[in-house]
Scaffold this motif. Structure first.
Motif, PDB file in Angstrom:
ATOM      1  N   UNK A  22      48.504  26.189  36.701  1.00 11.75           N
ATOM      2  CA  UNK A  22      47.878  26.482  38.003  1.00 11.75           C
ATOM      3  C   UNK A  22      46.862  27.770  37.388  1.00 11.75           C
ATOM      4  N   UNK A  23      45.453  27.474  38.215  1.00 11.81           N
ATOM      5  CA  UNK A  23      44.715  27.915  38.251  1.00 11.81           C
ATOM      6  C   UNK A  23      44.864  29.856  38.698  1.00 11.81           C
ATOM      7  N   UNK A  24      44.770  30.595  38.426  1.00 12.74           N
ATOM      8  CA  UNK A  24      45.037  32.127  38.437  1.00 12.74           C
ATOM      9  C   UNK A  24      43.756  32.506  37.959  1.00 12.74           C
ATOM     10  N   UNK A  25      43.184  33.463  38.876  1.00 17.83           N
ATOM     11  CA  UNK A  25      42.392  33.861  39.635  1.00 17.83           C
ATOM     12  C   UNK A  25      42.314  35.867  39.125  1.00 17.83           C
ATOM     13  N   UNK A  26      41.570  35.879  38.123  1.00 20.55           N
ATOM     14  CA  UNK A  26      41.167  36.988  37.256  1.00 20.55           C
ATOM     15  C   UNK A  26      40.148  37.959  38.231  1.00 20.55           C
ATOM     16  N   UNK A  27      40.640  39.247  38.486  1.00 16.74           N
ATOM     17  CA  UNK A  27      39.367  39.929  38.219  1.00 16.74           C
ATOM     18  C   UNK A  27      39.708  41.238  37.210  1.00 16.74           C
ATOM     19  N   UNK A  28      37.992  41.535  36.535  1.00 17.77           N
ATOM     20  CA  UNK A  28      38.899  42.889  36.252  1.00 17.77           C
ATOM     21  C   UNK A  28      38.087  44.211  37.076  1.00 17.77           C
ATOM     22  N   UNK A  29      38.224  45.323  36.582  1.00 16.92           N
ATOM     23  CA  UNK A  29      37.556  46.408  37.505  1.00 16.92           C
ATOM     24  C   UNK A  29      36.189  46.553  36.283  1.00 16.92           C
ATOM     25  N   UNK A  30      35.082  47.524  37.008  1.00 16.50           N
ATOM     26  CA  UNK A  30      34.003  47.007  36.269  1.00 16.50           C
ATOM     27  C   UNK A  30      33.667  48.796  35.506  1.00 16.50           C
ATOM     28  N   UNK A  50      47.565  29.648  26.839  1.00 13.14           N
ATOM     29  CA  UNK A  50      48.734  28.184  26.324  1.00 13.14           C
ATOM     30  C   UNK A  50      50.511  29.169  26.365  1.00 13.14           C
ATOM     31  N   UNK A  51      50.638  29.913  26.836  1.00 15.01           N
ATOM     32  CA  UNK A  51      51.572  30.773  26.949  1.00 15.01           C
ATOM     33  C   UNK A  51      52.634  30.702  28.082  1.00 15.01           C
ATOM     34  N   UNK A  52      51.719  30.576  29.301  1.00 13.44           N
ATOM     35  CA  UNK A  52      52.086  30.659  30.607  1.00 13.44           C
ATOM     36  C   UNK A  52      51.703  29.350  31.255  1.00 13.44           C
ATOM     37  N   UNK A  53      51.201  28.062  30.680  1.00 12.52           N
ATOM     38  CA  UNK A  53      50.522  27.293  31.554  1.00 12.52           C
ATOM     39  C   UNK A  53      49.966  27.389  32.418  1.00 12.52           C
ATOM     40  N   UNK A  54      48.926  28.339  32.331  1.00 10.92           N
ATOM     41  CA  UNK A  54      47.949  27.949  34.216  1.00 10.92           C
ATOM     42  C   UNK A  54      46.211  28.752  32.904  1.00 10.92           C
ATOM     43  N   UNK A  55      45.249  28.027  33.837  1.00 11.56           N
ATOM     44  CA  UNK A  55      44.123  28.326  32.839  1.00 11.56           C
ATOM     45  C   UNK A  55      43.587  29.066  34.117  1.00 11.56           C
ATOM     46  N   UNK A  73      36.222  33.757  39.934  1.00 12.95           N
ATOM     47  CA  UNK A  73      36.524  33.465  41.566  1.00 12.95           C
ATOM     48  C   UNK A  73      35.683  32.350  42.101  1.00 12.95           C
ATOM     49  N   UNK A  74      34.647  31.811  40.998  1.00 11.53           N
ATOM     50  CA  UNK A  74      34.579  30.689  41.446  1.00 11.53           C
ATOM     51  C   UNK A  74      34.288  29.680  41.120  1.00 11.53           C
ATOM     52  N   UNK A  75      36.048  29.869  40.281  1.00  8.75           N
ATOM     53  CA  UNK A  75      36.079  28.581  39.358  1.00  8.75           C
ATOM     54  C   UNK A  75      35.906  28.198  38.158  1.00  8.75           C
ATOM     55  N   UNK A  76      35.102  29.567  38.122  1.00  2.00           N
ATOM     56  CA  UNK A  76      34.616  29.136  36.293  1.00  2.00           C
ATOM     57  C   UNK A  76      35.840  29.317  35.216  1.00  2.00           C
ATOM     58  N   UNK A  77      36.010  28.875  34.054  1.00  2.93           N
ATOM     59  CA  UNK A  77      36.950  29.071  33.400  1.00  2.93           C
ATOM     60  C   UNK A  77      36.407  30.483  32.552  1.00  2.93           C
ATOM     61  N   UNK A  78      38.171  31.127  32.149  1.00  4.35           N
ATOM     62  CA  UNK A  78      37.228  32.529  31.236  1.00  4.35           C
ATOM     63  C   UNK A  78      37.051  32.459  29.680  1.00  4.35           C
TER      64      UNK A  78
END
Length: 308
Positions: A36-44, A64-69, A73-78
């Motif tokens: 699953x593609x999990x989109x992350x947002x962090x505060x500035x 690794x643990x949760x089977x997520x990528x 918000x642009x779809x780029x990997x972290x």
């Protein structure tokens, strides 16, 4: 010297992140099927690179643990530190409210309005495994050590820095709690928005503001990093404890993914550099919204009443 200490700390964090990424994923979080593609947002709070050096180990663990990528918000990997979204408060709130972000770290002042908008309450907060106590902070009112101000009343008629309009400790809490100290904002003192806790503290240290309302945990983090000399700053008042920055997962995340992310979050052990930045905290703990956010909700209720 400040730069050397900061670089050394971040280098240790980066090394810990790399070591964590090489560890095998806990079996409890494994799942068959596409990630699953999990989109992350962090505060500035920090820049992109520093944010990833602090929290990159957690993101690697989740991947690794949760089977997520984990993506922005642009779809780029972290997987690259420059890809993480670090957003201003307004943009972070919008990303969570609209489901553009799935996982976000949010300051406590934003939580009541996100919950009121229909998103779930935070599910995790840093804490101490042995005591089972979540991390907390205090609103502190600070001045320069060489200034004549030794009590809140001494700042009447002076210039006090708040951070941003939506910040709990930086604005909402002072407006709710300072009047009892004889400091009615805009009446007993001039409010100046600095744009952030670091700017407020540094502004006091360099004499730009007579005082500032800042979060104690963020202040201590600045001391650890060498950005603030604790000997240069005096604390003239301390509030009751507040819940600190916590993690929210939006309702757009499928239930099975939510379950995996929760399980894997609670299995994450903080590396030593992160424990140094968050003294006394070594794991994530579950959030009891009504109990843990009681003081935040009180401030939010009072601020809503004032707004009306």
């Amino acid at each position: 010297m400040k730069a050397v200490r900061t670089v050394a700390l971040l280098a240790s964090a980066a090394a810990a992140m790399g070591a964590m990424a090489q560890q095998p994923a806990p079996a409890a979080g494994k799942s068959a099927g596409p990630k699953f593609n999990l989109v992350v947002a962090m505060p500035k709070t920090y820049g992109k690179t520093e944010t990833m050096q602090i929290w990159g180990g957690y993101f690697s663990h989740l991947g690794q643990c949760a089977n997520v990528t984990l993506r922005n918000q642009f779809g780029d990997s972290l997987e690259q530190s420059t890809n993480v979204d670090v957003l201003a408060e307004k943009d972070l709130v919008d990303a969570v409210k609209t489901g553009k972000a799935h996982l976000a770290q949010v300051n406590p002042g934003l939580v009541p309005q996100l919950v009121a908008a229909g998103q779930p309450a935070p599910f995790a907060v840093p804490g101490n495994k042995a005591s089972n106590k979540p991390n907390s902070y205090n609103l502190i009112l600070i001045t320069r050590t060489d200034a004549p101000y030794r009590a809140p009343k001494d700042l009447v008629g002076k210039k006090i820095a708040h951070t941003t309009p939506t910040s709990n400790s930086g604005n909402l809490a002072p407006r709710a709690l300072f009047p009892a100290l004889g400091l009615q904002p805009e009446k007993n003192y001039e409010v100046v928005f600095s744009g952030g806790h670091e700017r407020s503290a540094v502004g006091v240290m360099h004499g730009f503001y007579d005082g500032a309302a800042v979060a104690s945990d963020l202040f201590q983090r600045m001391v650890v990093k060498g950005d603030i000399r604790q000997s240069s700053v005096r604390v003239v008042w301390t509030s009751p404890p507040f819940m600190t920055e916590s993690w929210i997962m939006t309702k757009e995340v499928p239930a099975d993914v939510q379950a995996r992310v929760r399980s894997c979050t609670f299995s994450y052990k903080f590396p030593a550099p992160l424990q140094k930045l968050l003294p006394g905290n070594d794991v994530f703990l579950p959030v009891n919204y009504e109990r843990d956010f009681a003081t935040v909700l009180e401030v939010y209720s009072k601020s809503q009443s004032v707004a009306k």
